[in-house]
Design a protein around this motif. Structure first.
Motif, PDB file in Angstrom:
ATOM      1  N   ALA A 207     -39.312  39.561  37.819  1.00 53.21           N
ATOM      2  CA  ALA A 207     -38.342  38.521  38.164  1.00 53.21           C
ATOM      3  C   ALA A 207     -37.644  38.858  39.464  1.00 53.21           C
ATOM      4  O   ALA A 207     -37.736  39.968  39.980  1.00 53.21           O
ATOM      5  CB  ALA A 207     -37.323  38.350  37.039  1.00 53.21           C
ATOM      6  N   SER A 208     -36.911  37.885  39.980  1.00 51.94           N
ATOM      7  CA  SER A 208     -36.186  38.044  41.233  1.00 51.94           C
ATOM      8  C   SER A 208     -34.799  38.614  40.986  1.00 51.94           C
ATOM      9  O   SER A 208     -34.188  38.382  39.951  1.00 51.94           O
ATOM     10  CB  SER A 208     -36.076  36.688  41.931  1.00 51.94           C
ATOM     11  N   ARG A 209     -34.308  39.347  41.962  1.00 53.08           N
ATOM     12  CA  ARG A 209     -32.915  39.774  41.938  1.00 53.08           C
ATOM     13  C   ARG A 209     -31.981  38.656  42.393  1.00 53.08           C
ATOM     14  O   ARG A 209     -30.811  38.644  42.056  1.00 53.08           O
ATOM     15  CB  ARG A 209     -32.704  40.969  42.870  1.00 53.08           C
ATOM     16  N   ASN A 210     -32.515  37.742  43.197  1.00 55.79           N
ATOM     17  CA  ASN A 210     -31.654  36.809  43.917  1.00 55.79           C
ATOM     18  C   ASN A 210     -31.710  35.368  43.419  1.00 55.79           C
ATOM     19  O   ASN A 210     -30.889  34.559  43.815  1.00 55.79           O
ATOM     20  CB  ASN A 210     -32.049  36.817  45.407  1.00 55.79           C
ATOM     21  N   HIS A 211     -32.674  35.013  42.568  1.00 54.95           N
ATOM     22  CA  HIS A 211     -32.827  33.616  42.158  1.00 54.95           C
ATOM     23  C   HIS A 211     -32.923  33.523  40.645  1.00 54.95           C
ATOM     24  O   HIS A 211     -33.989  33.301  40.086  1.00 54.95           O
ATOM     25  CB  HIS A 211     -34.076  33.003  42.808  1.00 54.95           C
ATOM     26  N   ARG A 212     -31.794  33.673  39.956  1.00 55.40           N
ATOM     27  CA  ARG A 212     -31.775  33.583  38.501  1.00 55.40           C
ATOM     28  C   ARG A 212     -30.572  32.741  38.103  1.00 55.40           C
ATOM     29  O   ARG A 212     -29.481  32.901  38.626  1.00 55.40           O
ATOM     30  CB  ARG A 212     -31.707  34.966  37.863  1.00 55.40           C
ATOM     31  N   ASP A 213     -30.781  31.818  37.150  1.00 51.46           N
ATOM     32  CA  ASP A 213     -29.681  31.000  36.667  1.00 51.46           C
ATOM     33  C   ASP A 213     -29.677  31.003  35.141  1.00 51.46           C
ATOM     34  O   ASP A 213     -30.521  31.635  34.495  1.00 51.46           O
ATOM     35  CB  ASP A 213     -29.763  29.574  37.222  1.00 51.46           C
ATOM     36  N   GLN A 214     -28.724  30.274  34.563  1.00 49.26           N
ATOM     37  CA  GLN A 214     -28.557  30.293  33.111  1.00 49.26           C
ATOM     38  C   GLN A 214     -29.780  29.727  32.396  1.00 49.26           C
ATOM     39  O   GLN A 214     -30.190  30.226  31.338  1.00 49.26           O
ATOM     40  CB  GLN A 214     -27.310  29.504  32.714  1.00 49.26           C
ATOM     41  N   ARG A 215     -30.407  28.694  32.973  1.00 48.72           N
ATOM     42  CA  ARG A 215     -31.584  28.111  32.326  1.00 48.72           C
ATOM     43  C   ARG A 215     -32.712  29.117  32.222  1.00 48.72           C
ATOM     44  O   ARG A 215     -33.400  29.202  31.191  1.00 48.72           O
ATOM     45  CB  ARG A 215     -32.063  26.882  33.105  1.00 48.72           C
ATOM     46  N   LEU A 220     -36.055  32.866  29.063  1.00 43.95           N
ATOM     47  CA  LEU A 220     -36.548  34.213  28.799  1.00 43.95           C
ATOM     48  C   LEU A 220     -36.161  34.684  27.407  1.00 43.95           C
ATOM     49  O   LEU A 220     -36.944  35.341  26.712  1.00 43.95           O
ATOM     50  CB  LEU A 220     -36.018  35.182  29.854  1.00 43.95           C
ATOM     51  N   GLN A 221     -34.950  34.302  26.990  1.00 45.86           N
ATOM     52  CA  GLN A 221     -34.519  34.661  25.636  1.00 45.86           C
ATOM     53  C   GLN A 221     -35.407  33.975  24.592  1.00 45.86           C
ATOM     54  O   GLN A 221     -35.785  34.574  23.580  1.00 45.86           O
ATOM     55  CB  GLN A 221     -33.056  34.270  25.429  1.00 45.86           C
ATOM     56  N   ALA A 222     -35.759  32.714  24.841  1.00 45.13           N
ATOM     57  CA  ALA A 222     -36.604  31.975  23.902  1.00 45.13           C
ATOM     58  C   ALA A 222     -38.016  32.553  23.845  1.00 45.13           C
ATOM     59  O   ALA A 222     -38.642  32.582  22.775  1.00 45.13           O
ATOM     60  CB  ALA A 222     -36.655  30.502  24.303  1.00 45.13           C
ATOM     61  N   ILE A 250     -42.202  33.851  36.420  1.00 42.01           N
ATOM     62  CA  ILE A 250     -41.819  32.469  36.172  1.00 42.01           C
ATOM     63  C   ILE A 250     -40.921  31.984  37.301  1.00 42.01           C
ATOM     64  O   ILE A 250     -39.924  32.638  37.638  1.00 42.01           O
ATOM     65  CB  ILE A 250     -41.085  32.316  34.826  1.00 42.01           C
ATOM     66  N   SER A 251     -41.273  30.860  37.898  1.00 40.65           N
ATOM     67  CA  SER A 251     -40.427  30.193  38.889  1.00 40.65           C
ATOM     68  C   SER A 251     -39.881  28.923  38.258  1.00 40.65           C
ATOM     69  O   SER A 251     -40.648  28.027  37.894  1.00 40.65           O
ATOM     70  CB  SER A 251     -41.242  29.856  40.144  1.00 40.65           C
ATOM     71  N   LEU A 252     -38.569  28.846  38.124  1.00 39.34           N
ATOM     72  CA  LEU A 252     -37.911  27.691  37.504  1.00 39.34           C
ATOM     73  C   LEU A 252     -36.975  27.083  38.535  1.00 39.34           C
ATOM     74  O   LEU A 252     -35.916  27.615  38.821  1.00 39.34           O
ATOM     75  CB  LEU A 252     -37.141  28.135  36.264  1.00 39.34           C
ATOM     76  N   SER A 253     -37.387  25.958  39.117  1.00 35.94           N
ATOM     77  CA  SER A 253     -36.606  25.381  40.218  1.00 35.94           C
ATOM     78  C   SER A 253     -35.324  24.744  39.719  1.00 35.94           C
ATOM     79  O   SER A 253     -35.249  24.229  38.598  1.00 35.94           O
ATOM     80  CB  SER A 253     -37.448  24.347  40.970  1.00 35.94           C
ATOM     81  N   GLY A 254     -34.319  24.812  40.572  1.00 38.67           N
ATOM     82  CA  GLY A 254     -33.043  24.187  40.288  1.00 38.67           C
ATOM     83  C   GLY A 254     -32.649  23.302  41.448  1.00 38.67           C
ATOM     84  O   GLY A 254     -33.311  22.322  41.763  1.00 38.67           O
ATOM     85  N   LYS A 255     -31.533  23.649  42.128  1.00 35.07           N
ATOM     86  CA  LYS A 255     -31.117  22.883  43.303  1.00 35.07           C
ATOM     87  C   LYS A 255     -32.137  22.994  44.426  1.00 35.07           C
ATOM     88  O   LYS A 255     -32.258  22.111  45.265  1.00 35.07           O
ATOM     89  CB  LYS A 255     -29.743  23.368  43.776  1.00 35.07           C
ATOM     90  N   SER A 256     -32.823  24.088  44.478  1.00 37.38           N
ATOM     91  CA  SER A 256     -33.873  24.275  45.474  1.00 37.38           C
ATOM     92  C   SER A 256     -35.145  24.710  44.761  1.00 37.38           C
ATOM     93  O   SER A 256     -35.129  25.049  43.580  1.00 37.38           O
ATOM     94  CB  SER A 256     -33.464  25.317  46.523  1.00 37.38           C
TER      95      SER A 256
END
Length: 326
Positions: A207-215, A220-222, A250-256
Motif C-alpha cells: 500500500a501507499s504511505r501517501n494515498h489512504r482514506d477511510q474507505r 482492507l478490514q473487510a 489496491i487503488s481506490l480512487s476518491g477526489k483524484s
C-alpha cells in the motif's frame, strides 16, 4: 534465476518460449530492448543526480523553471527525464509509426473525451512517486509502456535506487503467454518470483504511505488480509509483487485518481509475469479512451487469488460506498 548475461548470454529474453510481440513496421524487438535499456539507465543516472543535488549527466542543468510549478530538483528531474526519454525514442526510431505521450506532455496532447489517433502509443511517466522522491525514500520509478490500439504490448518499470529494470512482453492469451524479467546494470537477468500464498488471510498487501482514506481502510478490514507493506510509486508496488514480497495492490480512487501513465507499464509487466490487473468487477483497464483517469477500485495481484479478491472487494464496497463504480 535466469542465466545472467555475464555467463555469455546477451542481456535479452531467452529465445525459447519468447512471445511473438507485435511491433510497428520497421521496429525489431532486440534493437528496441537495447535502446530501452540505454534510456532507462540514463534516466536512473539523471534522477539520482537530482535527488542528491549534484550535477546531472548529459548536459542537464541543476534547476529548471516551470511555469506552473516553480523551481527545484523535482521539477528539474521530471522535465529532464521526460526530455531524455522522448528525444531518445524519437532519435533511435525516427520513422516508427507511433505516438509518444507522457505525463509532462499530456496537457498539450489530450482533449477531454477524445482519444489520441494512434494505433501505436507510448505512455511514459518520467517520475512516478514524486512525494517519495521528495522525501528521499528512494521508492520512485520510471514507467514506459507501448500500447497497440489501447492494449499494453510492452512495459518497462525502472527502480533507480534499487538498480532494477523490469521488462514485460505481454502475451496474447493462454496459448501465447507473456514473459517478464528484471535486469541489473551488469545485464544479469532474474525471473519473477510470485509468491505461493493463496488464502486471503495470508496475502500480503502493498500500500501507499501517501494515498489512504477511510474507505480503503474499511475495505482492507473487510478483506481481512494478512500483512501490509508500505511502498511508494505504483511501479515500486508492482515490483514487490513480482519479487514475491507482496501479493496485491489496491487503488481506490476518491477526489483524484491515478492516470494512464501510472498504470500502463506496471500492468504490462505484471500481466507478462502471469499476474493480473483489473477493476474489482473484472473489467480490464482501459487506455487512450478520452479519459486519462484510472478511476474505480483497481486490483493488481499475483494471479491465483485474483477472482476471489475482486469478488470480495466488490461485495464490500457495495456496503462501504453504495453507488461507487468499481
Amino acid at each position: 534465476m535466469m542465466q545472467p548475461a555475464s555467463q555469455g548470454i546477451a542481456a535479452a529474453p531467452p529465445a525459447a518460449g519468447r512471445p511473438a510481440v507485435c511491433l510497428p513496421q520497421g521496429v525489431a524487438l532486440e534493437p528496441l530492448l537495447a535502446e530501452l535499456r540505454r534510456l532507462s539507465w540514463g534516466a536512473a543516472d539523471i534522477l539520482r543526480a537530482y535527488g542528491r543535488g549534484v550535477q546531472p549527466p548529459y548536459g542537464f542543468p541543476l534547476a529548471l523553471s516551470v511555469d506552473d510549478g516553480g523551481e527545484g530538483p523535482v521539477s528539474a528531474a521530471d522535465l529532464a527525464v521526460n526530455q531524455w526519454l522522448l528525444d531518445g525514442v524519437a532519435a533511435a526510431f525516427p520513422s516508427a509509426a507511433w505516438t509518444l505521450l507522457s505525463e509532462e506532455t499530456a496537457k498539450e496532447q489530450i482533449r477531454a473525451g477524445v482519444p489520441l489517433d494512434a494505433e501505436w502509443l507510448w505512455i511514459l511517466d518520467p517520475l512516478d512517486g514524486t512525494k517519495d522522491f521528495l522525501q528521499g525514500t528512494g521508492e520512485y520509478a520510471v514507467h514506459l509502456a507501448l500500447l497497440q490500439r489501447g492494449e499494453p504490448v510492452l512495459g518497462v518499470v525502472l527502480l533507480p535506487e534499487l538498480e532494477e529494470l523490469w521488462f514485460g512482453l505481454v502475451g496474447a492469451g493462454a496459448e501465447a503467454p507473456g514473459l517478464a524479467w528484471r535486469e541489473n546494470r551488469a545485464g544479469e537477468r532474474f525471473a519473477p518470483a510470485l509468491s505461493p500464498r493463496r488464502a486471503l488471510g495470508e496475502l500480503v498487501l502493498v500500500a501507499s504511505r501517501n494515498h489512504r482514506d477511510q474507505r480503503l481502510e474499511q475495505l482492507l478490514q473487510a478483506l481481512a488480509l494478512g500483512d501490509t507493506r508500505a511502498v511508494g510509486s505504483v511501479g515500486g508496488k508492482v515490483a514487490t509483487i513480482l519479487r514475491g514480497d507482496a501479493d496485491l495492490y489496491i487503488s481506490l480512487s476518491g477526489k483524484s485518481a491515478p492516470k494512464d501513465w501510472d498504470m500502463a507499464a506496471p500492468e504490462a509487466v505484471l500481466r507478462a509475469a502471469g499476474g493480473a490487473f483489473s477493476h474489482a468487477d473484472g473489467r480490464p483497464l482501459s487506455y487512450n479512451d478520452g479519459d486519462v483517469r484510472q478511476a474505480g477500485c483497481l486490483i493488481a495481484s499475483h494471479g491465483p487469488s485474483h477472482r476471489l479478491l475482486c469478488e470480495a472487494a466488490a461485495v464490500a464496497l457495495a456496503t462501504i460506498d453504495p453507488g461507487f463504480v468499481v
